[in-house]
Design a protein around this motif. Structure first.
Motif, short mmCIF file in Angstrom:
data_model
loop_
_atom_site.label_atom_id
_atom_site.label_comp_id
_atom_site.label_asym_id
_atom_site.label_seq_id
_atom_site.Cartn_x
_atom_site.Cartn_y
_atom_site.Cartn_z
N ASP A 14 0.92 -1.30 0.11
CA ASP A 14 -0.04 -0.15 0.07
C ASP A 14 0.97 1.30 -0.06
O ASP A 14 0.75 2.29 0.82
CB ASP A 14 -0.92 0.17 1.32
N GLY A 15 1.95 1.32 -0.81
CA GLY A 15 3.03 2.44 -1.02
C GLY A 15 4.31 1.80 -0.56
O GLY A 15 4.57 0.69 -0.37
N ARG A 18 4.98 0.31 2.92
CA ARG A 18 3.65 0.36 3.81
C ARG A 18 2.72 -0.88 3.14
O ARG A 18 2.78 -1.28 2.04
CB ARG A 18 2.79 1.48 3.55
N TYR A 19 2.22 -1.59 4.24
CA TYR A 19 1.44 -2.84 3.68
C TYR A 19 0.08 -2.82 4.60
O TYR A 19 -0.25 -2.27 5.65
CB TYR A 19 2.12 -3.97 4.11
N ARG A 20 -0.95 -3.21 3.74
CA ARG A 20 -2.26 -3.41 4.66
C ARG A 20 -2.35 -4.96 4.50
O ARG A 20 -2.17 -5.66 3.89
CB ARG A 20 -3.52 -2.89 3.66
N GLU A 32 -8.33 -5.85 10.70
CA GLU A 32 -7.51 -5.05 9.64
C GLU A 32 -6.14 -4.43 10.47
O GLU A 32 -6.27 -3.93 11.37
CB GLU A 32 -8.32 -4.02 8.90
N VAL A 34 -2.23 -2.14 9.51
CA VAL A 34 -1.18 -1.56 8.56
C VAL A 34 0.17 -1.65 9.36
O VAL A 34 0.31 -1.59 10.33
CB VAL A 34 -1.57 -0.14 8.66
#
Length: 97
Positions: A14-15, A18-20, A32, A34
């Motif tokens: 996610d960038g 960065r991970y989701r 959920e 991050v």
């Protein structure tokens, strides 16, 4: 924890660094998260950027198993740099290959 009760981990980038992630416990409860990292951390733990998603997944596996064993929760935001400061033995011991 038996093989049937093992949780599931879905991770997507996610960038940059960065991970989701969606964690599903062995009981079916879903949450959920991050996960954030940085290049200096990767250098410290001797991981390449290509290995970063593996590092993230393995850390989540450790945290999910610990949470299930203690009836706790995995935090919604996991900063690998902060985790490394709090538990300096953890990240270098995570197998990447």
């Amino acid at each position: 924890m038996t093989g049937e009760a093992r949780g599931e981990i879905d991770v997507v980038a996610d960038g940059a660094h960065r991970y989701r992630a969606v964690l599903t416990s062995g009981t079916g409860r879903s949450s959920e998260h991050v996960v954030v990292s940085d290049s200096a951390l990767l250098e410290r733990v001797q991981a390449t950027e290509a290995e970063e998603p593996v590092l993230v997944r393995r850390v989540l596996e450790v945290l999910l198993e610990a949470a299930e064993n203690s009836a706790g929760d995995v935090p919604p935001v996991i900063d690998l740099d902060q985790l490394d400061r709090e538990r300096p033995e953890l990240l270098p011991s995570v197998p990447l290959r």
